[in-house]
Design an enzyme around this catalytic site. Structure first.
Site, PDB file in Angstrom:
ATOM      1  N   ASP A 116       0.855  -1.186   0.000  1.00 27.81           N
ATOM      2  CA  ASP A 116       0.000   0.000   0.000  1.00 27.81           C
ATOM      3  C   ASP A 116       0.898   1.245   0.000  1.00 27.81           C
ATOM      4  OD1 ASP A 116      -1.685   2.115   0.659  1.00 27.81           O
ATOM      5  OD2 ASP A 116      -2.802   0.960   2.156  1.00 27.81           O
ATOM      6  N   ASN A 148      -5.211  13.624 -10.772  1.00 29.02           N
ATOM      7  CA  ASN A 148      -5.836  14.071 -12.031  1.00 29.02           C
ATOM      8  C   ASN A 148      -5.506  15.544 -12.239  1.00 29.02           C
ATOM      9  OD1 ASN A 148      -8.087  15.728 -10.743  1.00 29.02           O
ATOM     10  ND2 ASN A 148      -8.462  13.715  -9.848  1.00 29.02           N
ATOM     11  N   GLY A 165      -9.042   5.240  -5.852  1.00 25.05           N
ATOM     12  CA  GLY A 165      -7.741   4.558  -5.946  1.00 25.05           C
ATOM     13  C   GLY A 165      -6.697   5.126  -5.006  1.00 25.05           C
ATOM     14  N   ASP A 204      -5.231   8.012  -5.054  1.00 19.28           N
ATOM     15  CA  ASP A 204      -5.550   9.401  -4.700  1.00 19.28           C
ATOM     16  C   ASP A 204      -6.483   9.448  -3.486  1.00 19.28           C
ATOM     17  OD1 ASP A 204      -5.500  12.127  -5.089  1.00 19.28           O
ATOM     18  OD2 ASP A 204      -6.921  12.131  -6.755  1.00 19.28           O
ATOM     19  N   SER A 240      -1.495   5.420 -13.784  1.00 20.85           N
ATOM     20  CA  SER A 240      -2.416   5.244 -14.924  1.00 20.85           C
ATOM     21  C   SER A 240      -2.987   3.842 -15.100  1.00 20.85           C
ATOM     22  CB  SER A 240      -1.760   5.672 -16.261  1.00 20.85           C
ATOM     23  OG  SER A 240      -1.711   7.069 -16.373  1.00 20.85           O
TER      24      SER A 240
HETATM   25  N1  AR6 Z   1      -1.308   1.496  -2.980  1.00 25.18           N
HETATM   26  C1  AR6 Z   1      -0.678   1.167  -4.140  1.00 25.18           C
HETATM   27  N2  AR6 Z   1      -1.319   0.988  -5.308  1.00 25.18           N
HETATM   28  C2  AR6 Z   1      -2.669   1.125  -5.309  1.00 25.18           C
HETATM   29  C3  AR6 Z   1      -3.400   1.471  -4.156  1.00 25.18           C
HETATM   30  C4  AR6 Z   1      -2.668   1.659  -2.945  1.00 25.18           C
HETATM   31  N3  AR6 Z   1      -3.263   1.989  -1.791  1.00 25.18           N
HETATM   32  N4  AR6 Z   1      -4.711   1.554  -4.501  1.00 25.18           N
HETATM   33  C5  AR6 Z   1      -4.801   1.266  -5.813  1.00 25.18           C
HETATM   34  N5  AR6 Z   1      -3.559   0.997  -6.306  1.00 25.18           N
HETATM   35  P1  AR6 Z   1      -5.472   4.544  -9.731  1.00 25.18           P
HETATM   36  P2  AR6 Z   1      -4.816   6.019 -12.223  1.00 25.18           P
HETATM   37  C6  AR6 Z   1      -3.158   0.669  -7.711  1.00 25.18           C
HETATM   38  O1  AR6 Z   1      -6.851   4.299 -10.202  1.00 25.18           O
HETATM   39  O2  AR6 Z   1      -5.108   4.841 -13.053  1.00 25.18           O
HETATM   40  C7  AR6 Z   1      -8.242   8.678  -9.271  1.00 25.18           C
HETATM   41  O3  AR6 Z   1      -9.618   8.831  -9.165  1.00 25.18           O
HETATM   42  C8  AR6 Z   1      -4.237   0.308  -8.686  1.00 25.18           C
HETATM   43  O4  AR6 Z   1      -4.551  -1.089  -8.595  1.00 25.18           O
HETATM   44  O5  AR6 Z   1      -5.258   4.975  -8.330  1.00 25.18           O
HETATM   45  O6  AR6 Z   1      -3.577   6.811 -12.495  1.00 25.18           O
HETATM   46  C9  AR6 Z   1      -7.518  10.008  -9.528  1.00 25.18           C
HETATM   47  O7  AR6 Z   1      -8.184  11.084  -8.878  1.00 25.18           O
HETATM   48  C10 AR6 Z   1      -3.562   0.637 -10.012  1.00 25.18           C
HETATM   49  O8  AR6 Z   1      -2.688  -0.425 -10.423  1.00 25.18           O
HETATM   50  O9  AR6 Z   1      -4.739   5.704 -10.646  1.00 25.18           O
HETATM   51  C11 AR6 Z   1      -7.556  10.141 -11.015  1.00 25.18           C
HETATM   52  O10 AR6 Z   1      -8.760  10.742 -11.452  1.00 25.18           O
HETATM   53  C12 AR6 Z   1      -2.674   1.836  -9.673  1.00 25.18           C
HETATM   54  O11 AR6 Z   1      -2.574   1.845  -8.251  1.00 25.18           O
HETATM   55  C13 AR6 Z   1      -7.472   8.711 -11.504  1.00 25.18           C
HETATM   56  O12 AR6 Z   1      -7.964   7.903 -10.430  1.00 25.18           O
HETATM   57  C14 AR6 Z   1      -3.213   3.175 -10.154  1.00 25.18           C
HETATM   58  O13 AR6 Z   1      -4.622   3.217 -10.042  1.00 25.18           O
HETATM   59  C15 AR6 Z   1      -6.060   8.272 -11.789  1.00 25.18           C
HETATM   60  O14 AR6 Z   1      -6.081   6.975 -12.333  1.00 25.18           O
END
Ligand code: AR6
Length: 178
Positions: free
Chosen positions: A17, A31, A39, A41, A125
């Site tokens: 995490d 974003n 996620g 964020d 992403s």
């Molecule tokens: N620790 C590590 N990795 C994680 C965690 C965590 N706690 N939680 C999820 N992941 P994402 P994006 C992984 O969606 O695609 C948001 O709404 C997840 O499985 O967090 O860049 C923002 O506000 C995936 O492999 O980011 C933006 O609008 C990776 O982290 C948008 O999402 C990234 O998933 C950004 O989307």
């Protein structure tokens, strides 16, 4: 866990995490409007507390895709959060690769600017933004390796992968690069 040396620096892969990391900086998958979403964020703002959003609002209004901004880390173990904006994946022919590369590179340049010696990245992403994991892993790892060879810092770059599948893909890709 996997660790490889790139000259004087280390790249680590762990399953875990991002909000639990004690590196000096952690990178947020933000974003352009810098408004907390889901996620990574969502988790960073939830655990870090309101000071992160307050600082974002007071300093920045917008961060273009491929760029990064920095704030303190509130209640998190890290000292800084670097908010990087990766591309939304469309068809792979809309500049996604270059923009993802740029999001990693600009995060690392921010780290240098703030004398940060250790940094943790999530797989930018690859969640809500839909970038195919293996392609994203290639871009992430190649960009970091190239950066470390050019600048010799930060000394530690950790990729924190959420779940076994992401970890395994990053591990496989890293094995092909070093
Ligand atoms: N620790 C590590 N990795 C994680 C965690 C965590 N706690 N939680 C999820 N992941 P994402 P994006 C992984 O969606 O695609 C948001 O709404 C997840 O499985 O967090 O860049 C923002 O506000 C995936 O492999 O980011 C933006 O609008 C990776 O982290 C948008 O999402 C990234 O998933 C950004 O989307």
């Amino acid at each position: 866990m996997k660790r490889v040396k790139i000259e004087d620096c280390v790249i680590e892969l762990i399953q875990g995490d991002i909000t639990e990391q004690d590196t000096e900086a952690i990178v947020n998958a933000a974003n352009e409007r810098l408004i907390p979403g889901g996620g990574v964020d969502g988790a960073i703002h939830r655990k870090g507390g309101p000071s992160i959003l307050e600082e974002l609002k007071s300093k920045y209004t917008y961060c273009p895709t491929g760029q990064a901004v920095i704030t303190g880390a509130g209640n998190l173990k890290a000292k800084y959060v670097i908010h990087a904006v990766g591309p939304i994946y469309k068809d792979g022919k809309s500049g996604e690769l270059e923009l993802l590369e740029s999001a990693y590179k600009n995060s690392l340049l921010k780290a240098l600017e703030f004398n940060i010696n250790s940094i943790s990245f999530p797989a930018l992403s690859t969640g809500a933004y839909g970038y195919p994991l293996e392609d994203a892993a290639k871009v992430a790892l190649k960009t970091v390796i190239e950066f470390l060879k050019s600048y010799q810092k930060p000394k530690l770059v950790r990729f924190v992968l959420w779940g076994e599948q992401s970890y395994k893909i990053f591990e496989k890709v890293l094995n092909t690069l070093v």
